[in-house]
Motif scaffolding. Sequence first.
Motif, PDB file in Angstrom:
ATOM      1  N   VAL A  85      20.094 102.315 -16.375  1.00  0.00           N
ATOM      2  CA  VAL A  85      20.668 101.672 -15.359  1.00  0.00           C
ATOM      3  C   VAL A  85      20.081 100.266 -15.155  1.00  0.00           C
ATOM      4  O   VAL A  85      18.915 100.349 -14.965  1.00  0.00           O
ATOM      5  N   THR A  86      21.067  99.425 -14.917  1.00  0.00           N
ATOM      6  CA  THR A  86      20.586  97.923 -14.743  1.00  0.00           C
ATOM      7  C   THR A  86      20.906  97.057 -13.544  1.00  0.00           C
ATOM      8  O   THR A  86      22.163  97.369 -13.153  1.00  0.00           O
ATOM      9  N   ALA A  87      20.068  96.184 -13.200  1.00  0.00           N
ATOM     10  CA  ALA A  87      20.610  95.383 -11.945  1.00  0.00           C
ATOM     11  C   ALA A  87      20.903  93.999 -12.455  1.00  0.00           C
ATOM     12  O   ALA A  87      20.758  92.970 -11.678  1.00  0.00           O
ATOM     13  N   VAL A  88      21.226  93.823 -13.773  1.00  0.00           N
ATOM     14  CA  VAL A  88      21.411  92.396 -14.594  1.00  0.00           C
ATOM     15  C   VAL A  88      22.122  91.861 -13.478  1.00  0.00           C
ATOM     16  O   VAL A  88      22.392  90.690 -13.099  1.00  0.00           O
ATOM     17  N   PRO A  89      23.440  92.414 -13.088  1.00  0.00           N
ATOM     18  CA  PRO A  89      24.336  91.752 -12.350  1.00  0.00           C
ATOM     19  C   PRO A  89      23.902  90.947 -11.182  1.00  0.00           C
ATOM     20  O   PRO A  89      24.270  89.787 -10.818  1.00  0.00           O
ATOM     21  N   LEU A  90      22.996  91.397 -10.424  1.00  0.00           N
ATOM     22  CA  LEU A  90      22.275  91.019  -9.343  1.00  0.00           C
ATOM     23  C   LEU A  90      21.589  89.715  -9.639  1.00  0.00           C
ATOM     24  O   LEU A  90      21.620  88.625  -9.190  1.00  0.00           O
ATOM     25  N   PHE A  91      20.850  89.795 -10.891  1.00  0.00           N
ATOM     26  CA  PHE A  91      19.872  88.452 -11.324  1.00  0.00           C
ATOM     27  C   PHE A  91      20.799  87.586 -11.797  1.00  0.00           C
ATOM     28  O   PHE A  91      20.678  86.330 -11.488  1.00  0.00           O
ATOM     29  N   ALA A  92      21.949  87.703 -12.480  1.00  0.00           N
ATOM     30  CA  ALA A  92      22.856  86.605 -12.972  1.00  0.00           C
ATOM     31  C   ALA A  92      23.520  86.005 -11.610  1.00  0.00           C
ATOM     32  O   ALA A  92      23.835  84.908 -11.281  1.00  0.00           O
ATOM     33  N   ALA A  93      23.804  86.863 -10.618  1.00  0.00           N
ATOM     34  CA  ALA A  93      24.500  86.451  -9.522  1.00  0.00           C
ATOM     35  C   ALA A  93      23.667  85.460  -8.868  1.00  0.00           C
ATOM     36  O   ALA A  93      24.103  84.369  -7.953  1.00  0.00           O
ATOM     37  N   ALA A  94      22.419  85.844  -8.735  1.00  0.00           N
ATOM     38  CA  ALA A  94      21.333  84.914  -8.158  1.00  0.00           C
ATOM     39  C   ALA A  94      21.391  83.385  -8.569  1.00  0.00           C
ATOM     40  O   ALA A  94      21.560  82.157  -7.818  1.00  0.00           O
ATOM     41  N   ALA A 154      13.366  82.345 -13.129  1.00  0.00           N
ATOM     42  CA  ALA A 154      12.893  83.421 -12.500  1.00  0.00           C
ATOM     43  C   ALA A 154      13.505  85.060 -12.722  1.00  0.00           C
ATOM     44  O   ALA A 154      12.827  85.928 -12.990  1.00  0.00           O
ATOM     45  N   ALA A 155      14.802  84.780 -12.688  1.00  0.00           N
ATOM     46  CA  ALA A 155      15.600  85.918 -13.122  1.00  0.00           C
ATOM     47  C   ALA A 155      15.402  86.383 -14.310  1.00  0.00           C
ATOM     48  O   ALA A 155      15.314  87.533 -14.712  1.00  0.00           O
ATOM     49  N   ILE A 156      15.194  85.545 -15.572  1.00  0.00           N
ATOM     50  CA  ILE A 156      14.995  85.955 -16.709  1.00  0.00           C
ATOM     51  C   ILE A 156      13.523  86.718 -16.787  1.00  0.00           C
ATOM     52  O   ILE A 156      13.383  87.556 -17.709  1.00  0.00           O
ATOM     53  N   LEU A 157      12.649  85.913 -16.466  1.00  0.00           N
ATOM     54  CA  LEU A 157      11.304  86.261 -16.272  1.00  0.00           C
ATOM     55  C   LEU A 157      11.079  87.649 -15.840  1.00  0.00           C
ATOM     56  O   LEU A 157      10.238  88.526 -16.174  1.00  0.00           O
ATOM     57  N   VAL A 158      11.624  88.050 -14.543  1.00  0.00           N
ATOM     58  CA  VAL A 158      11.430  89.139 -13.734  1.00  0.00           C
ATOM     59  C   VAL A 158      12.221  90.215 -14.851  1.00  0.00           C
ATOM     60  O   VAL A 158      11.504  91.362 -14.717  1.00  0.00           O
ATOM     61  N   VAL A 159      13.208  90.114 -15.252  1.00  0.00           N
ATOM     62  CA  VAL A 159      13.940  91.048 -16.075  1.00  0.00           C
ATOM     63  C   VAL A 159      12.930  91.327 -17.465  1.00  0.00           C
ATOM     64  O   VAL A 159      12.741  92.420 -17.989  1.00  0.00           O
ATOM     65  N   VAL A 209      18.584  97.531 -27.813  1.00  0.00           N
ATOM     66  CA  VAL A 209      19.845  96.611 -28.136  1.00  0.00           C
ATOM     67  C   VAL A 209      20.352  95.996 -26.480  1.00  0.00           C
ATOM     68  O   VAL A 209      20.672  95.021 -26.181  1.00  0.00           O
ATOM     69  N   VAL A 210      20.305  97.118 -25.446  1.00  0.00           N
ATOM     70  CA  VAL A 210      20.875  96.820 -24.221  1.00  0.00           C
ATOM     71  C   VAL A 210      19.786  95.726 -23.653  1.00  0.00           C
ATOM     72  O   VAL A 210      20.442  94.677 -22.757  1.00  0.00           O
ATOM     73  N   SER A 211      18.603  95.774 -23.704  1.00  0.00           N
ATOM     74  CA  SER A 211      17.722  94.927 -22.903  1.00  0.00           C
ATOM     75  C   SER A 211      17.820  93.164 -23.675  1.00  0.00           C
ATOM     76  O   SER A 211      17.881  92.495 -22.871  1.00  0.00           O
ATOM     77  N   ILE A 212      18.005  93.252 -24.972  1.00  0.00           N
ATOM     78  CA  ILE A 212      18.202  92.118 -25.353  1.00  0.00           C
ATOM     79  C   ILE A 212      19.461  91.434 -24.917  1.00  0.00           C
ATOM     80  O   ILE A 212      19.827  90.249 -24.673  1.00  0.00           O
ATOM     81  N   THR A 213      20.685  92.349 -24.913  1.00  0.00           N
ATOM     82  CA  THR A 213      21.944  91.990 -24.318  1.00  0.00           C
ATOM     83  C   THR A 213      21.854  91.293 -23.044  1.00  0.00           C
ATOM     84  O   THR A 213      22.338  90.306 -22.663  1.00  0.00           O
ATOM     85  N   ASP A 214      21.019  92.095 -22.153  1.00  0.00           N
ATOM     86  CA  ASP A 214      20.782  91.810 -20.816  1.00  0.00           C
ATOM     87  C   ASP A 214      20.013  90.136 -20.609  1.00  0.00           C
ATOM     88  O   ASP A 214      20.583  89.289 -19.997  1.00  0.00           O
ATOM     89  N   LEU A 215      19.128  90.266 -21.572  1.00  0.00           N
ATOM     90  CA  LEU A 215      18.432  88.873 -21.624  1.00  0.00           C
ATOM     91  C   LEU A 215      19.231  87.752 -22.043  1.00  0.00           C
ATOM     92  O   LEU A 215      19.325  86.672 -21.548  1.00  0.00           O
ATOM     93  N   LEU A 216      19.967  88.015 -23.028  1.00  0.00           N
ATOM     94  CA  LEU A 216      21.008  86.809 -23.613  1.00  0.00           C
ATOM     95  C   LEU A 216      22.089  86.619 -22.334  1.00  0.00           C
ATOM     96  O   LEU A 216      22.738  85.439 -22.207  1.00  0.00           O
ATOM     97  N   THR A 217      22.545  87.379 -21.565  1.00  0.00           N
ATOM     98  CA  THR A 217      23.452  87.338 -20.540  1.00  0.00           C
ATOM     99  C   THR A 217      22.897  86.396 -19.560  1.00  0.00           C
ATOM    100  O   THR A 217      23.443  85.461 -18.873  1.00  0.00           O
ATOM    101  N   LEU A 218      21.520  86.847 -19.251  1.00  0.00           N
ATOM    102  CA  LEU A 218      20.967  85.978 -18.175  1.00  0.00           C
ATOM    103  C   LEU A 218      20.801  84.604 -18.646  1.00  0.00           C
ATOM    104  O   LEU A 218      20.817  83.802 -17.949  1.00  0.00           O
ATOM    105  N   VAL A 219      20.428  84.258 -19.989  1.00  0.00           N
ATOM    106  CA  VAL A 219      20.346  83.050 -20.610  1.00  0.00           C
ATOM    107  C   VAL A 219      21.561  82.259 -20.546  1.00  0.00           C
ATOM    108  O   VAL A 219      21.652  81.078 -19.948  1.00  0.00           O
ATOM    109  N   THR A 220      22.710  82.874 -20.929  1.00  0.00           N
ATOM    110  CA  THR A 220      24.021  82.250 -20.913  1.00  0.00           C
ATOM    111  C   THR A 220      24.218  81.942 -19.344  1.00  0.00           C
ATOM    112  O   THR A 220      25.069  80.800 -19.127  1.00  0.00           O
ATOM    113  N   VAL A 221      24.259  82.903 -18.402  1.00  0.00           N
ATOM    114  CA  VAL A 221      24.465  82.574 -17.092  1.00  0.00           C
ATOM    115  C   VAL A 221      23.717  81.407 -16.443  1.00  0.00           C
ATOM    116  O   VAL A 221      24.469  80.578 -15.651  1.00  0.00           O
TER     117      VAL A 221
END
Length: 385
Positions: free
Chosen positions: A43-52, A71-76, A89-101
Amino acid sequence: MGKRDGRRGGVGGVSRSRRLVRALPAVMICVGVAFDVGTPTEVTAVPLFAAASLVAAPFFSLAGTVRVAVAAILVVLAIRLSDGAILRVVSITDLLTLVTVGALAVLINRVVRRGTEQLASARVIAETAMRAVLPKPEDRIGGLLVAARYEAAQADEFVGGDLFAVADTPHGVRLVVGDVRGKGLDAVAAVAVVIGAFREAAEQERSLEGVAQRLERALAREGSRRGGLDSMEGFVTAVLAEIPVGSDTLKVINRGHPEPLVLHPDGVLDVLAPTAPALPLGMGLGTWPDRSDEWTLPAGAMFLAFTDGLSEARDMTGVFYDPADRLRGRLFPGPEELLSALTDDVRLHTGGRSTDDLALLAVARPARGQQERRTTVKIVRRDRE
């Protein structure tokens, strides 16, 4: 005290909202950390980090937006390292999502800032032009006390077309208060045409009706020169008034404008409703047969004209501000005090959320004692000099 508290409450509400918005990205990151730590790895909270990052983009500076995104990228990244799931793979995808956002948030920030700067520049230009064509009149003209105010709406994007002018002429003191349809530099240009035509006509025309017709022709000429009425903002509502020298007569022509008021020294208030309705200036529907109405402006009384930024100001429930009702029975030492009380009162009524510019013009015929006091003050000042 009530008025001050009302203004303070409005400003305080805005400040609290700004503090809340600025704190929101940090709150979202903290909630995301708590959620991510307290739930299974799947379970991931990446949507909250991206929304920030996206929340910060329109409200923060460029540096602030970058800090939130990093800060969002470093926290994740720290959470995934502590979980030992950084290579999934899920973690790498989450980090790429945060970088893009984060990159998208930076882009949004630059677009919003550029638009804000352009809007601020346009407003400064319009305000400067307005001050050039709409100078504040002297506080004493033709033996009358004069005060004028132009209040720009806080929530407005451009300066509007509200106008006023006072002229001391061989026919008495003549004045105009008007409102050009539209906003921005085109409205300022229309104001310049009306003010210029009024100053010339006020000196030359023998009657107030002649002044109104000169304004009508000036707008028609300018509209034709610019290729139509729309380029001249269409029409102008206006009140024209004349106070002959040595007389308590007040002549008024109303061309589709809010009805002016006369405040008597005993608290009685007259609403100067025209005997026959008339169309605004510049509507291009032929020559309107102007006819002035005559009223009385005795010693100690004040004439007040205003634009619809005052009479159409609303409170939180949508109730319009009624200047006649709010001023009836009240006494003011002079026109400056009247306008100060009026602007404070309308801010209290709207909670500081004005959505339209307003122009106010007050002219008072001094009472005998007031006239003597002012003369004495002038003599004392000259003696001191």
